[in-house]
Design a protein around this motif. Structure first.
Motif, PDB file in Angstrom:
ATOM      1  N   GLY A   1       0.783  -1.225   0.000  1.00  0.00           N
ATOM      2  CA  GLY A   1       0.000   0.000   0.000  1.00  0.00           C
ATOM      3  C   GLY A   1       0.812   1.270   0.000  1.00  0.00           C
ATOM      4  O   GLY A   1       0.247   2.359   0.020  1.00  0.00           O
ATOM      5  N   ARG A   2       2.139   1.175  -0.034  1.00  0.00           N
ATOM      6  CA  ARG A   2       2.967   2.383  -0.080  1.00  0.00           C
ATOM      7  C   ARG A   2       3.680   2.433  -1.421  1.00  0.00           C
ATOM      8  O   ARG A   2       4.268   1.451  -1.863  1.00  0.00           O
ATOM      9  N   VAL A   3       3.633   3.611  -2.066  1.00  0.00           N
ATOM     10  CA  VAL A   3       4.231   3.758  -3.392  1.00  0.00           C
ATOM     11  C   VAL A   3       4.684   5.199  -3.594  1.00  0.00           C
ATOM     12  O   VAL A   3       4.122   6.125  -2.999  1.00  0.00           O
TER      13      VAL A   3
ATOM     14  N   VAL B   1       1.071   2.079 -15.902  1.00  0.00           N
ATOM     15  CA  VAL B   1       0.072   1.808 -14.864  1.00  0.00           C
ATOM     16  C   VAL B   1       0.392   0.493 -14.166  1.00  0.00           C
ATOM     17  O   VAL B   1       0.300   0.377 -12.945  1.00  0.00           O
ATOM     18  N   ARG B   2       0.810  -0.514 -14.921  1.00  0.00           N
ATOM     19  CA  ARG B   2       1.160  -1.821 -14.348  1.00  0.00           C
ATOM     20  C   ARG B   2       2.299  -1.684 -13.342  1.00  0.00           C
ATOM     21  O   ARG B   2       2.267  -2.275 -12.266  1.00  0.00           O
ATOM     22  N   ALA B   3       3.314  -0.882 -13.682  1.00  0.00           N
ATOM     23  CA  ALA B   3       4.451  -0.699 -12.772  1.00  0.00           C
ATOM     24  C   ALA B   3       3.988  -0.116 -11.443  1.00  0.00           C
ATOM     25  O   ALA B   3       4.410  -0.569 -10.371  1.00  0.00           O
ATOM     26  N   VAL B   4       3.090   0.875 -11.485  1.00  0.00           N
ATOM     27  CA  VAL B   4       2.588   1.497 -10.257  1.00  0.00           C
ATOM     28  C   VAL B   4       1.752   0.496  -9.462  1.00  0.00           C
ATOM     29  O   VAL B   4       1.905   0.356  -8.246  1.00  0.00           O
ATOM     30  N   MET B   5       0.855  -0.235 -10.142  1.00  0.00           N
ATOM     31  CA  MET B   5      -0.030  -1.195  -9.461  1.00  0.00           C
ATOM     32  C   MET B   5       0.765  -2.300  -8.769  1.00  0.00           C
ATOM     33  O   MET B   5       0.473  -2.682  -7.641  1.00  0.00           O
ATOM     34  N   GLU B   6       1.788  -2.817  -9.443  1.00  0.00           N
ATOM     35  CA  GLU B   6       2.602  -3.882  -8.852  1.00  0.00           C
ATOM     36  C   GLU B   6       3.413  -3.349  -7.676  1.00  0.00           C
ATOM     37  O   GLU B   6       3.614  -4.054  -6.692  1.00  0.00           O
ATOM     38  N   ALA B   7       3.875  -2.108  -7.767  1.00  0.00           N
ATOM     39  CA  ALA B   7       4.639  -1.521  -6.665  1.00  0.00           C
ATOM     40  C   ALA B   7       3.759  -1.305  -5.435  1.00  0.00           C
ATOM     41  O   ALA B   7       4.198  -1.512  -4.308  1.00  0.00           O
ATOM     42  N   VAL B   8       2.491  -0.906  -5.652  1.00  0.00           N
ATOM     43  CA  VAL B   8       1.559  -0.700  -4.532  1.00  0.00           C
ATOM     44  C   VAL B   8       1.205  -2.029  -3.883  1.00  0.00           C
ATOM     45  O   VAL B   8       1.039  -2.107  -2.667  1.00  0.00           O
ATOM     46  N   GLY B   9       1.057  -3.075  -4.683  1.00  0.00           N
ATOM     47  CA  GLY B   9       0.646  -4.372  -4.155  1.00  0.00           C
ATOM     48  C   GLY B   9      -0.764  -4.742  -4.579  1.00  0.00           C
ATOM     49  O   GLY B   9      -1.371  -5.640  -4.006  1.00  0.00           O
ATOM     50  N   ILE B  10      -1.302  -4.052  -5.579  1.00  0.00           N
ATOM     51  CA  ILE B  10      -2.636  -4.377  -6.100  1.00  0.00           C
ATOM     52  C   ILE B  10      -2.493  -5.563  -7.051  1.00  0.00           C
ATOM     53  O   ILE B  10      -1.714  -5.518  -7.998  1.00  0.00           O
ATOM     54  N   LYS B  11      -3.273  -6.633  -6.787  1.00  0.00           N
ATOM     55  CA  LYS B  11      -3.154  -7.865  -7.582  1.00  0.00           C
ATOM     56  C   LYS B  11      -4.260  -7.979  -8.637  1.00  0.00           C
ATOM     57  O   LYS B  11      -4.081  -8.648  -9.644  1.00  0.00           O
ATOM     58  N   ASP B  12      -5.439  -7.362  -8.374  1.00  0.00           N
ATOM     59  CA  ASP B  12      -6.584  -7.511  -9.269  1.00  0.00           C
ATOM     60  C   ASP B  12      -7.176  -6.138  -9.574  1.00  0.00           C
ATOM     61  O   ASP B  12      -7.727  -5.493  -8.681  1.00  0.00           O
TER      62      ASP B  12
END
Length: 192
Positions: free
Chosen positions: A70-72, A137-148
């Motif tokens: 949850g931190r990015v 967008v994928r790079a940000v989502m994976e860094a945050v920890g969003i899987k779906d």
């Protein structure tokens, strides 16, 4: 021969006159402790300036760091060499880390992030869907920890604008408890 042997004995432990060698007193690089953040380079841009003697090339690197919980943060580094630009970008990203509201492995609600000409639509997805997103967008989502999550870049596809728009959208996410607190109600009243 004896004179040659004596000259070799006066050398340092590495066998050369400087005294360095493998076991000498050379300064060793301090090993950095392992970082809590995962680091990703989103894009590298080369720019050139034409001067009297020819062209001068410089590089800018857009980097994203996150802990997967949850931190990015993201940052931009500029330098004459790619490795230096990436290092500066990662340092800048670590200074700008923010906490994002998540709902399990996805986001709590649909949101559109807007920054400049960049717009990013993000929708929550069922578990097991995966990250349906383009490169930045994928790079940000994976860094945050969003899987779906489902996402779509609207209008601009400039990586800097897309990453900024994604971050604006993620910052604006609120869960039921946060909205209930603002309105002065119970979370059950909002959901029911």
């Amino acid at each position: 021969m004896a004179e040659q042997q004596q000259r070799n004995d006066n050398r340092g432990p590495g066998g050369d006159r400087r005294g360095g060698g493998r076991d000498g007193n050379r300064r060793r690089r301090e090993e950095a402790p392992p970082s809590e953040f995962s680091e990703k380079v989103v894009s590298i841009n080369r720019v050139s300036k034409t001067v009297k003697g020819g062209r001068i090339f410089k590089f800018s690197a857009l980097c994203v760091v996150g802990d997967g919980k949850g931190r990015v943060g993201f940052g931009l580094g500029k330098a004459g060499e790619i490795s230096e630009a990436i290092r500066k970008g990662i340092e800048d990203a670590k200074k700008n880390v923010e906490t994002i509201t998540l709902s399990g492995s996805t986001i709590p609600h649909e949101v559109i992030g807007v920054f400049g000409a960049g717009r990013v639509l993000m929708k929550p997805a069922a578990p097991g869907t995966g990250v349906i997103a383009g490169g930045p967008v994928r790079a940000v989502m994976e860094a945050v920890g969003i899987k779906d999550v489902y996402s779509k870049c609207l209008r601009s596809n400039n990586p800097q604008n897309v990453v900024n728009a994604t971050m604006v959208g993620l910052r604006s996410l609120r869960d039921a408890a946060q909205v209930a607190k603002i309105r002065g109600k119970n979370p059950e009243d909002l959901i029911g």
